[in-house]
Design a protein around this motif. Structure first.
Motif, PDB file in Angstrom:
ATOM      1  N   PHE A   1       0.818  -1.212   0.000  1.00  0.00           N
ATOM      2  CA  PHE A   1       0.000   0.000   0.000  1.00  0.00           C
ATOM      3  C   PHE A   1       0.853   1.264   0.000  1.00  0.00           C
ATOM      4  O   PHE A   1       0.487   2.297  -0.533  1.00  0.00           O
ATOM      5  CB  PHE A   1      -0.836   0.087   1.274  1.00  0.00           C
ATOM      6  N   HIS A   2       1.990   1.174   0.671  1.00  0.00           N
ATOM      7  CA  HIS A   2       2.784   2.384   0.885  1.00  0.00           C
ATOM      8  C   HIS A   2       3.792   2.636  -0.228  1.00  0.00           C
ATOM      9  O   HIS A   2       4.484   3.651  -0.221  1.00  0.00           O
ATOM     10  CB  HIS A   2       3.500   2.293   2.233  1.00  0.00           C
ATOM     11  N   GLU A   3       3.908   1.698  -1.184  1.00  0.00           N
ATOM     12  CA  GLU A   3       4.934   1.866  -2.229  1.00  0.00           C
ATOM     13  C   GLU A   3       4.417   1.698  -3.648  1.00  0.00           C
ATOM     14  O   GLU A   3       4.981   2.262  -4.583  1.00  0.00           O
ATOM     15  CB  GLU A   3       6.064   0.853  -2.008  1.00  0.00           C
ATOM     16  N   HIS A   4       3.343   0.968  -3.835  1.00  0.00           N
ATOM     17  CA  HIS A   4       2.988   0.571  -5.216  1.00  0.00           C
ATOM     18  C   HIS A   4       1.588   1.006  -5.649  1.00  0.00           C
ATOM     19  O   HIS A   4       1.060   0.469  -6.628  1.00  0.00           O
ATOM     20  CB  HIS A   4       3.125  -0.955  -5.353  1.00  0.00           C
TER      21      HIS A   4
ATOM     22  N   ASN B   1      -4.842   0.735  11.039  1.00  0.00           N
ATOM     23  CA  ASN B   1      -3.537   0.228  11.475  1.00  0.00           C
ATOM     24  C   ASN B   1      -2.381   1.156  11.083  1.00  0.00           C
ATOM     25  O   ASN B   1      -1.252   0.950  11.520  1.00  0.00           O
ATOM     26  CB  ASN B   1      -3.272  -1.153  10.861  1.00  0.00           C
ATOM     27  N   PHE B   2      -2.661   2.149  10.239  1.00  0.00           N
ATOM     28  CA  PHE B   2      -1.591   3.065   9.811  1.00  0.00           C
ATOM     29  C   PHE B   2      -1.451   4.183  10.843  1.00  0.00           C
ATOM     30  O   PHE B   2      -2.423   4.883  11.125  1.00  0.00           O
ATOM     31  CB  PHE B   2      -1.910   3.711   8.465  1.00  0.00           C
ATOM     32  N   PRO B   3      -0.253   4.393  11.392  1.00  0.00           N
ATOM     33  CA  PRO B   3      -0.073   5.571  12.257  1.00  0.00           C
ATOM     34  C   PRO B   3      -0.450   6.847  11.485  1.00  0.00           C
ATOM     35  O   PRO B   3      -0.270   6.890  10.256  1.00  0.00           O
ATOM     36  CB  PRO B   3       1.425   5.528  12.577  1.00  0.00           C
ATOM     37  N   PRO B   4      -1.030   7.844  12.153  1.00  0.00           N
ATOM     38  CA  PRO B   4      -1.557   9.038  11.435  1.00  0.00           C
ATOM     39  C   PRO B   4      -0.679   9.612  10.326  1.00  0.00           C
ATOM     40  O   PRO B   4      -1.204   9.855   9.219  1.00  0.00           O
ATOM     41  CB  PRO B   4      -1.798  10.016  12.587  1.00  0.00           C
ATOM     42  N   PRO B   5       0.639   9.784  10.517  1.00  0.00           N
ATOM     43  CA  PRO B   5       1.424  10.345   9.396  1.00  0.00           C
ATOM     44  C   PRO B   5       1.384   9.431   8.160  1.00  0.00           C
ATOM     45  O   PRO B   5       1.218   9.912   7.036  1.00  0.00           O
ATOM     46  CB  PRO B   5       2.844  10.422   9.974  1.00  0.00           C
ATOM     47  N   GLN B   6       1.459   8.099   8.395  1.00  0.00           N
ATOM     48  CA  GLN B   6       1.408   7.149   7.275  1.00  0.00           C
ATOM     49  C   GLN B   6       0.022   7.185   6.622  1.00  0.00           C
ATOM     50  O   GLN B   6      -0.107   7.087   5.415  1.00  0.00           O
ATOM     51  CB  GLN B   6       1.658   5.748   7.836  1.00  0.00           C
ATOM     52  N   ARG B   7      -0.990   7.337   7.454  1.00  0.00           N
ATOM     53  CA  ARG B   7      -2.367   7.383   6.964  1.00  0.00           C
ATOM     54  C   ARG B   7      -2.550   8.596   6.058  1.00  0.00           C
ATOM     55  O   ARG B   7      -3.116   8.501   4.957  1.00  0.00           O
ATOM     56  CB  ARG B   7      -3.326   7.453   8.156  1.00  0.00           C
ATOM     57  N   ARG B   8      -2.024   9.730   6.479  1.00  0.00           N
ATOM     58  CA  ARG B   8      -2.115  10.960   5.674  1.00  0.00           C
ATOM     59  C   ARG B   8      -1.415  10.753   4.333  1.00  0.00           C
ATOM     60  O   ARG B   8      -1.953  11.061   3.274  1.00  0.00           O
ATOM     61  CB  ARG B   8      -1.472  12.108   6.461  1.00  0.00           C
ATOM     62  N   GLU B   9      -0.220  10.164   4.390  1.00  0.00           N
ATOM     63  CA  GLU B   9       0.567   9.944   3.161  1.00  0.00           C
ATOM     64  C   GLU B   9      -0.176   8.980   2.229  1.00  0.00           C
ATOM     65  O   GLU B   9      -0.291   9.234   1.030  1.00  0.00           O
ATOM     66  CB  GLU B   9       1.934   9.365   3.548  1.00  0.00           C
TER      67      GLU B   9
ATOM     68  N   VAL C   1     -13.173  11.433   9.765  1.00  0.00           N
ATOM     69  CA  VAL C   1     -13.075  10.887   8.403  1.00  0.00           C
ATOM     70  C   VAL C   1     -13.259  12.008   7.383  1.00  0.00           C
ATOM     71  O   VAL C   1     -12.462  12.156   6.451  1.00  0.00           O
ATOM     72  CB  VAL C   1     -14.123   9.769   8.183  1.00  0.00           C
ATOM     73  N   ARG C   2     -14.283  12.835   7.606  1.00  0.00           N
ATOM     74  CA  ARG C   2     -14.541  13.937   6.664  1.00  0.00           C
ATOM     75  C   ARG C   2     -13.333  14.874   6.597  1.00  0.00           C
ATOM     76  O   ARG C   2     -12.886  15.275   5.532  1.00  0.00           O
ATOM     77  CB  ARG C   2     -15.779  14.716   7.135  1.00  0.00           C
ATOM     78  N   ARG C   3     -12.744  15.171   7.788  1.00  0.00           N
ATOM     79  CA  ARG C   3     -11.604  16.094   7.826  1.00  0.00           C
ATOM     80  C   ARG C   3     -10.375  15.493   7.126  1.00  0.00           C
ATOM     81  O   ARG C   3      -9.711  16.148   6.333  1.00  0.00           O
ATOM     82  CB  ARG C   3     -11.261  16.432   9.277  1.00  0.00           C
ATOM     83  N   GLU C   4     -10.115  14.198   7.391  1.00  0.00           N
ATOM     84  CA  GLU C   4      -8.909  13.595   6.806  1.00  0.00           C
ATOM     85  C   GLU C   4      -9.047  13.437   5.287  1.00  0.00           C
ATOM     86  O   GLU C   4      -8.080  13.602   4.551  1.00  0.00           O
ATOM     87  CB  GLU C   4      -8.610  12.261   7.486  1.00  0.00           C
ATOM     88  N   LEU C   5     -10.256  13.160   4.815  1.00  0.00           N
ATOM     89  CA  LEU C   5     -10.456  13.065   3.360  1.00  0.00           C
ATOM     90  C   LEU C   5     -10.390  14.461   2.749  1.00  0.00           C
ATOM     91  O   LEU C   5      -9.739  14.675   1.723  1.00  0.00           O
ATOM     92  CB  LEU C   5     -11.795  12.395   3.066  1.00  0.00           C
TER      93      LEU C   5
END
Ligand code: AVJ
Length: 329
Positions: free
Chosen positions: A148-151, A173-181, A299-303
């Motif tokens: 998910f994080h590379e491809h 399961n993704f820590p917030p910075p990873q989730r944002r990325e 969810v609305r804010r992060e999207l």
């Protein structure tokens, strides 16, 4: 532009076993030498881990799987119509019933079903899911073996609107910075007619959350401890799982469930492949997973923060779980 031919299966392997081995060594060296010690949850899922996860979904305490499935049973038709897509891209491809519910709804919907793009790290599961769907629905399938994080950018651009589905609340399961990325990368892939379906487990009474991650039968504990067997087998470590115990705890500040392995006594662990000696103090805890719990607003804010606009929301009567449909703003 990739064209899918009906019934044909293509498997695009972006991640080979060596890559996985290297990633495990990297994560283990970083995690076992960190303070506090930590290991990413992706390493739970060897064959035994997948079996144990399936068993977790059948425990009375672990509600997310059933709740999501029942919610999809009720709303897949509405979601398919609202999305208006003809290709299903599924992140973390499932052999599950949930995939079928979406595929059937799309096949029966106005746009129809023209193709399926399963994306997962596990090549074996992916190939069987791809063959089964091509067979059953007669559509072209383009599977991507990747991380998910590379491809994500290897998800093919197709001549039809795509519904990209990320189910199972695995985003938790993704820590917030990873989730944002991850959300930024995903949003950058979506064209104006594409849609994103995100599944999130919602914040609820703590006793239900803790029970869901520490079932009375001990299946989740076995799932957690199995990580040590993975490290022993893959990296030549000498963990004794009997000298560790499973811990599930709610973190009110970060609003996530944490799973940890606690050392019952002080011990020294050798990790041959890494030429590493790891000391555990008595009672020391190694974090093995976070599972973030969401609210509608979060969810609305992060999207929104990555340029995705919510176009549909589906939740179960108890308000335990949420399916959110979004489009590029
Ligand atoms: C399927 C990854 C979403 O985090 O709830 C189940 C995995 N961990 N019990 C979750 C899991 C502990 C599950 N996900």
């Amino acid at each position: 532009m990739t064209v899918l031919s009906p019934g044909k299966v293509t498997v695009d392997v972006r991640l080979v076993p060596e890559d996985l081995g290297q990633a495990l060594r990297r994560d283990a060296r970083a995690g076992l030498t960190a303070t506090p010690k930590t290991m990413p949850p992706v390493w739970f899922y060897d064959d035994r881990g997948c079996e144990l996860y399936e068993a977790i979904t059948r425990t009375p305490e672990y509600y997310p799987f059933r709740t999501e499935r029942d919610l999809l049973r009720r709303s897949a038709g509405q979601i398919a119509e609202a999305a208006g897509a003809s290709v299903l891209v599924e992140l973390g491809s499932g052999t599950s019933e949930k995939t079928r519910l979406l595929l059937e709804a799309m096949a029966a919907g106005t746009a129809g079903l023209a193709g399926y793009v399963p994306f997962d790290v596990a090549e074996g599961t992916l190939r069987s899911a791809a063959e089964a769907v091509a067979e059953e629905f007669g559509v072209g399938v383009h599977a991507v073996v990747g991380d998910f994080h590379e491809h994500l950018e290897d998800i093919p651009d197709l001549d039809g609107p795509r519904l990209v589905a990320f189910l199972g609340s695995t985003i938790g399961n993704f820590p917030p910075p990873q989730r944002r990325e991850f959300l930024e990368n995903l949003a950058s892939l979506l064209g104006p007619s594409d849609r994103f379906l995100l599944a999130t487990d919602l914040v609820k009474p703590v006793d239900r959350l803790v029970a869901a991650y520490d079932d009375a039968e001990g299946v989740t504990a076995a799932f957690d401890l199995n990580l040590l067997s993975v490290l022993n087998r893959e990296l030549g470590a000498d963990f004794d799982p009997d000298r560790f115990e499973h811990v599930a705890a709610w973190d009110p500040e970060n609003r996530w469930m944490e799973m940890r392995l606690r050392a019952r006594e002080a011990m020294t662990v050798h990790v041959e492949e890494l030429d590493l000696v790891v000391e555990f103090a008595a009672g020391e805890q190694m974090r093995t997973e976070i599972s973030s719990k969401f609210t509608f607003d979060l969810v609305r804010r992060e999207l929104g923060a990555v340029g995705l606009q919510v176009t549909g929301l589906w939740t179960d009567p108890a308000g335990d779980y949420l399916l959110t449909l979004a489009r590029p703003a």
